[in-house]
Design an enzyme around this catalytic site. Structure first.
Site, mmCIF file in Angstrom:
data_model
loop_
_atom_site.group_PDB
_atom_site.id
_atom_site.type_symbol
_atom_site.label_atom_id
_atom_site.label_comp_id
_atom_site.label_asym_id
_atom_site.label_seq_id
_atom_site.Cartn_x
_atom_site.Cartn_y
_atom_site.Cartn_z
ATOM 1 N N ARG A 1 -43.220 -8.814 10.410
ATOM 2 C CA ARG A 1 -44.407 -7.872 10.687
ATOM 3 C C ARG A 1 -44.475 -6.919 9.603
ATOM 4 N NH1 ARG A 1 -46.294 -11.405 13.607
ATOM 5 N NH2 ARG A 1 -47.210 -11.254 15.513
ATOM 6 N N GLU B 1 -53.928 -6.169 7.013
ATOM 7 C CA GLU B 1 -54.333 -7.622 6.576
ATOM 8 C C GLU B 1 -55.884 -7.778 6.938
ATOM 9 O OE1 GLU B 1 -51.582 -10.122 8.536
ATOM 10 O OE2 GLU B 1 -49.688 -9.441 7.496
ATOM 11 N N HIS C 1 -49.924 -14.326 5.256
ATOM 12 C CA HIS C 1 -49.538 -14.496 6.512
ATOM 13 C C HIS C 1 -49.706 -15.861 6.846
ATOM 14 C CE1 HIS C 1 -49.244 -12.225 10.656
ATOM 15 N NE2 HIS C 1 -48.479 -13.307 10.635
#
Length: 337
Positions: A236, A265, A283
Site C-alpha cells: 500500500r 493514485e 498498481h
C-alpha cells in the site's frame, strides 16, 4: 419474495460478467454507481442488500445510511478503504479475497527486484534514445549472495521467498505476527526490524496498511538502510513516506526503489517522476486475466453465502457473525435454492 439488490460501488474491470454469473444463481440484481462519489454510491446502496467495492471509500457515514446491507465484499485483499468498526456496529459483515493474486504479486515483486538489480528500465531508455552505452549503467552487482528482507510474511512473501532463493538470494523476514515455526518451515530467518534494515540489499514491503504501518518507511528508516540497498513496495502506498524517500534518494542514502503503489493514485505531478533510480508501475501487481476472474467470482460467492444464510469464508470482522449481531441473522430468508 423481494429480489436481492447488490450494489457495486466502483469497478476497474472491463465487465462484471463473472460476478453477475455467480449472483444470477440467487436472482440478484446488480447496480453499478455511475460515478465515484459518496452520493452516487449511496444512491444505489441505501436499499441494497450487499455492496461490492474495489477502491471506493466506504465511510462510517455512508454505512449508517445503508439500512438493508448485510455484507460489504471487497474486490481485493486489503480493506483499509472500508470503516470496519462502523460496519461491525451496524451488524454488517465485511469480507475480502485474501489470496486471489498471490502468484501475480509475488511474480511482480521479483520482476521489480530484477529490474532494479540489472537496471533494465534505465538501460532500455538509453538504447531507445540511441545511446549504446553499457558503461552508463554501472555498477551492477551479482544477485547470488545478496540479502532480501521481507517486511511481513503472509501468503505473498511466502511465495516470494522461494523465487528469490532460486537466484541465490538469502531471505530474511520481520513479522511480529508470524511464528518462527512458520518462517523456519519456509527456510527463512526471522529477525528484528532494525536487523533487517541493516543487512538487506533489497527490502520488500508486504504489510497491510494500518495505523502502525502508515509511513513505517520514513526518514529514520531510510537512514538505517544500506546506501546500496533498494526498496520495493507492492503493498500500500501510504506505508512509504514518499517525501522522505525522495530526500533519501537525493542524498544517496538508497540506491533506488520500485513502487507499484503510491499514496495518491493516480498521481499528479510528483517529485517521484523522471528518476533513473526509481521504477513506477500503475498498481498492476495484482493483475492477470485469470486473477480478475477469480477475484470477481470469489467476492460474489461471499455475497451469495451471506444472503442465503451461510457463513462467509473470509470475514474481516468475524465477531459480527456471532448470534444476534449480524443484520438479518444467518437464516435463509429469501434464499433461492
Amino acid at each position: 419474495m423481494r429480489q436481492w439488490l447488490v450494489s457495486v460501488a466502483d469497478s476497474v474491470f472491463p465487465n462484471l460478467d463473472p460476478a453477475q454469473q455467480v449472483l444470477s444463481k440467487i436472482g440478484a440484481e446488480i447496480r453499478l454507481a455511475e460515478v465515484l462519489t459518496p452520493e452516487a454510491i449511496l444512491q444505489i446502496a441505501r436499499q441494497a442488500d450487499a455492496v461490492l467495492v474495489t477502491y471506493a471509500e466506504i465511510t462510517a457515514e455512508m454505512i449508517r445510511q445503508m439500512t438493508r446491507c448485510r455484507i460489504i465484499a471487497r474486490f481485493g485483499i486489503g480493506v483499509d478503504n472500508v470503516d470496519i468498526a462502523a460496519a461491525t456496529d451496524a451488524g454488517i459483515v465485511v469480507t475480502r479475497v485474501p489470496d486471489y493474486c498471490v502468484d501475480e504479486v509475488s511474480d511482480h515483486t521479483m520482476a521489480l527486484l530484477l529490474a532494479l538489480a540489472r537496471k533494465i528500465p534505465f538501460a532500455n531508455s538509453l538504447v531507445q534514445g540511441e545511446r549504446w552505452e553499457m558503461p552508463a549503467v554501472v555498477p551492477i552487482h551479482r544477485l547470488r549472495g545478496t540479502v532480501l528482507g521481507l517486511v511481513g510474511f503472509g501468503r505473498i512473501p511466502q511465495l516470494v521467498a522461494p523465487k528469490a532463493k532460486a537466484f541465490g538470494i538469502k531471505v530474511v523476514t520481520y513479522d511480529p505476527y508470524v511464528s518462527e515455526s512458520v518462517t523456519s518451515a519456509n527456510g527463512v530467518e526471522q529477525i528484528d526490524f532494525a536487523g533487517l534494515l541493516k543487512i538487506s540489499d533489497y527490502v520488500s514491503i508486504h504489510t497491510p496498511l494500518v495505523a502502525e504501518t502508515h509511513h513505517l518507511f520514513n526518514a529514520d528508516v531510510f537512514s538505517q538502510m544500506k546506501p546500496t540497498a533498494y526498496l520495493i513496495n507492492t503493498a500500500r502506498g501510504p506505508i512509504v513516506d514518499e517525501a522522505a524517500l525522495v530526500r533519501a534518494l537525493d542524498a544517496k542514502q538508497l540506491a533506488g526503489a520500485a513502487l507499484d503503489v503510491l499514496a495518491t493514485e493516480p498521481p499528479s505531478a510528483s517529485p517521484l517522476f523522471g528518476r533513473n533510480n526509481l521504477i513506477l508501475t500503475p498498481h498492476m501487481s495484482f493483475y492477470s486475466e485469470e486473477s480478475l476472474i477469480e477475484l470477481q467470482t470469489r467476492a460474489a460467492e461471499e455475497v451469495v453465502r451471506v444472503l442465503t444464510g451461510q457463513m462467509p469464508r473470509d470475514p474481516v470482522n468475524p465477531e459480527v457473525l456471532k448470534l444476534g449481531r449480524m443484520r438479518g441473522g444467518m437464516h435463509k430468508e429469501n434464499a433461492v435454492v
